[in-house]
Design an enzyme around this catalytic site. Structure first.
Site, PDB file in Angstrom:
ATOM      1  N   ASP A   1      -9.989   3.600  -3.602  1.00  0.00           N
ATOM      2  CA  ASP A   1     -10.676   2.381  -3.147  1.00  0.00           C
ATOM      3  C   ASP A   1     -12.090   2.258  -3.707  1.00  0.00           C
ATOM      4  OD1 ASP A   1      -8.406   2.192  -1.678  1.00  0.00           O
ATOM      5  OD2 ASP A   1      -9.392   2.083   0.272  1.00  0.00           O
TER       6      ASP A   1
ATOM      7  N   ASP B   1       0.837  -1.212   0.000  1.00  0.00           N
ATOM      8  CA  ASP B   1       0.000   0.000   0.000  1.00  0.00           C
ATOM      9  C   ASP B   1       0.871   1.261   0.000  1.00  0.00           C
ATOM     10  OD1 ASP B   1      -2.385   1.436   0.110  1.00  0.00           O
ATOM     11  OD2 ASP B   1      -3.243   0.190   1.692  1.00  0.00           O
TER      12      ASP B   1
HETATM   13  C1  GLA Z   1      -5.940   1.364   1.477  1.00  0.00           C
HETATM   14  C2  GLA Z   1      -6.052   0.377   0.324  1.00  0.00           C
HETATM   15  C3  GLA Z   1      -7.207  -0.563   0.599  1.00  0.00           C
HETATM   16  C4  GLA Z   1      -6.988  -1.279   1.929  1.00  0.00           C
HETATM   17  C5  GLA Z   1      -6.810  -0.267   3.043  1.00  0.00           C
HETATM   18  C6  GLA Z   1      -6.386  -0.915   4.349  1.00  0.00           C
HETATM   19  O1  GLA Z   1      -7.050   2.210   1.520  1.00  0.00           O
HETATM   20  O2  GLA Z   1      -6.226   1.057  -0.892  1.00  0.00           O
HETATM   21  O3  GLA Z   1      -7.354  -1.481  -0.454  1.00  0.00           O
HETATM   22  O4  GLA Z   1      -5.863  -2.093   1.824  1.00  0.00           O
HETATM   23  O5  GLA Z   1      -5.811   0.697   2.706  1.00  0.00           O
HETATM   24  O6  GLA Z   1      -6.220   0.016   5.379  1.00  0.00           O
END
Ligand code: GLA
Length: 432
Positions: A241, A182
């Protein structure tokens, strides 16, 4: 409105700039996207793909995030339960392979030696025990961390920036096959540097265990990874997301579609994990979600708790004819042929010369959507077979490809030139 996880970590004007980087309108990639790079070259230049032979088709599996976020039901029982269901319900056989943990698996602090510590409440037997369980089922195991000082969750779990070698070694020792890496708390360090450091660390660590590790870059498309990451990771997120609703799924789809020229075996655009089965969309909309992810050759990571899934959810996720579109070894991402008035035609060239065609209706009422065999790149045959991949039925066509598609629905077809008919026209025509 960006999803909450994004809002949490980028604030003010910076957020606007970052979130626009992969913006809803055609990014630079879209302009380049009409041109397909020659085989073995990426659209960005000579970089090809990682030489490890991993992810030659888009990764398929499970990740808990969309189902649980950081809730307590993300734990050993869940992960084992998913692995069991993969085997029992035929999902493993359908191609789902990776069982992946997302954020919140660790304790907020490293131990005295700088090692990551699994949360003993969620994973009382540690991570290796879960990985062993998953492996014993003939499946693969994935884990998560961030290319920053901390992961994305507010609790602030440790990230791998500056710890790449030792964390990668720890993952490899646990038997990890897949790392989602990430972007939170990245300290402004150049993305290519951060992800290349982890690529090298994963390669070094897996040399000692003999178990290569898929590198899933998750920087939300902020630095246009499709331009530089083909030999840094096996897949890269192209957007922020996803959430479990129609408009989120749709906007992500629209951002990912123009990037088709950058996808190929070993290096995929990742429009985020599936929401199928999480309850925020209708089954028609989930079939669209799954159809469009498949025609985009997206990773298929199930994001719902399969222990509670309906038969319809299993039917969608387990549709082998649709999965075959996603997993086609030619590795093309489908291209938009038209999208007038919410009537979308997307075509994907398949290795056997056929075309997968999505007739997708974005509008709120039924529409007829049509194209032709010629327009999708097939011609010269006197007849074609249209295979409906949701109804599992075939019908002949002289070249017109059309269907009445319900609101928010997708008719997914596989169209093949009918060789026999081309070579041997039907008797009825001869006698006419
Ligand atoms: C980010 C990523 C998500 C998930 C969250 C976890 O937002 O893009 O897919 O992994 O972190 O905290």
């Amino acid at each position: 409105m960006p999803p909450p996880t994004i809002r949490r970590r980028v604030v003010g004007p910076l957020a606007a700039v970052l979130l626009c980087a992969a913006g809803p309108t055609a990014p630079a990639a879209a302009r380049d996207a009409g041109e397909r790079p020659a085989p073995g070259r990426s659209a960005a230049g000579p970089a090809v793909r990682l030489p490890d032979g991993l992810a030659l088709t888009p990764p398929m599996g499970f990740n808990n995030w969309n189902a649980t976020h950081c809730r307590a039901d993300f734990n050993e029982a869940m992960v084992k339960g998913i692995a069991d269901i993969f085997v029992e319900k035929g999902l493993k056989e359908a191609g789902y392979q990776y069982v992946n943990l997302d954020d919140c698996w660790a304790l907020p602090r490293r131990d005295a030696k700088g090692k990551l510590v699994p949360d003993p409440k969620r994973f009382p037997h540690g991570i290796k025990a879960v990985a062993d369980y998953v492996h014993a089922k003939g499946l693969k195991f994935g884990i998560y961390t961030s290319a920053g000082t901390k992961t994305c969750n507010v609790a602030g779990f440790p990230g791998a920036l500056g710890h790449e070698r030792s964390d990668a070694r720890q993952f490899a020792q646990w038997g990890v096959d897949y790392l989602k890496y990430d972007n939170c708390n990245n300290q402004g360090v150049d993305a290519k540097k951060r992800y290349t450091a982890m690529r090298d660390a994963l390669q070094a660590a897996s040399r000692t265990t003999g178990r290569p590790i898929v590198h899933s870059i998750c920087e939300w498309g902020e630095n246009k990874p499709w331009k530089w990451a083909a030999d840094v990771g096996h897949l890269w997120r192209t957007t922020g997301d996803i959430s479990d609703n129609w408009s989120s799924m749709l906007s992500i789809m629209k951002r990912n579609l123009p990037l088709h020229a950058y996808a190929g075996p070993g290096h995929w655009n990742d429009p985020d994990m599936l929401e199928v089965g999480n309850g925020g969309m209708t089954d028609t909309e989930y079939r669209t979600h799954f159809s469009m992810w498949s025609i985009m050759a997206a990773p298929l990571l199930i994001g719902s708790d399969l222990r509670k899934a309906t038969p319809e959810t299993f039917e969608i996720l387990g549709n082998k004819e649709v999965i075959a579109v996603d997993q086609d070894p030619l590795g093309r991402q489908g291209k938009v042929l038209s999208s007038e008035n919410g009537r979308w035609v997307v075509a994907k060239e398949m290795k056997d010369g056929s075309r997968a065609i999505a007739l997708f209706n974005e509008t709120g009422s039924a529409r007829t959507i049509s194209t032709t065999a010629k327009a999708v790149g097939l011609s010269g045959a006197t007849g074609y077979t249209l295979r409906d991949l949701w109804r599992h039925k075939s019908r002949p066509s002289a070249g017109r490809i059309a269907a009445t598609v319900p609101a928010h629905g997708t008719v997914l077809l596989r169209v093949s030139a009918d060789g026999k008919r081309a070579g041997h026209p039907p008797a009825v025509r001869n006698s006419a």
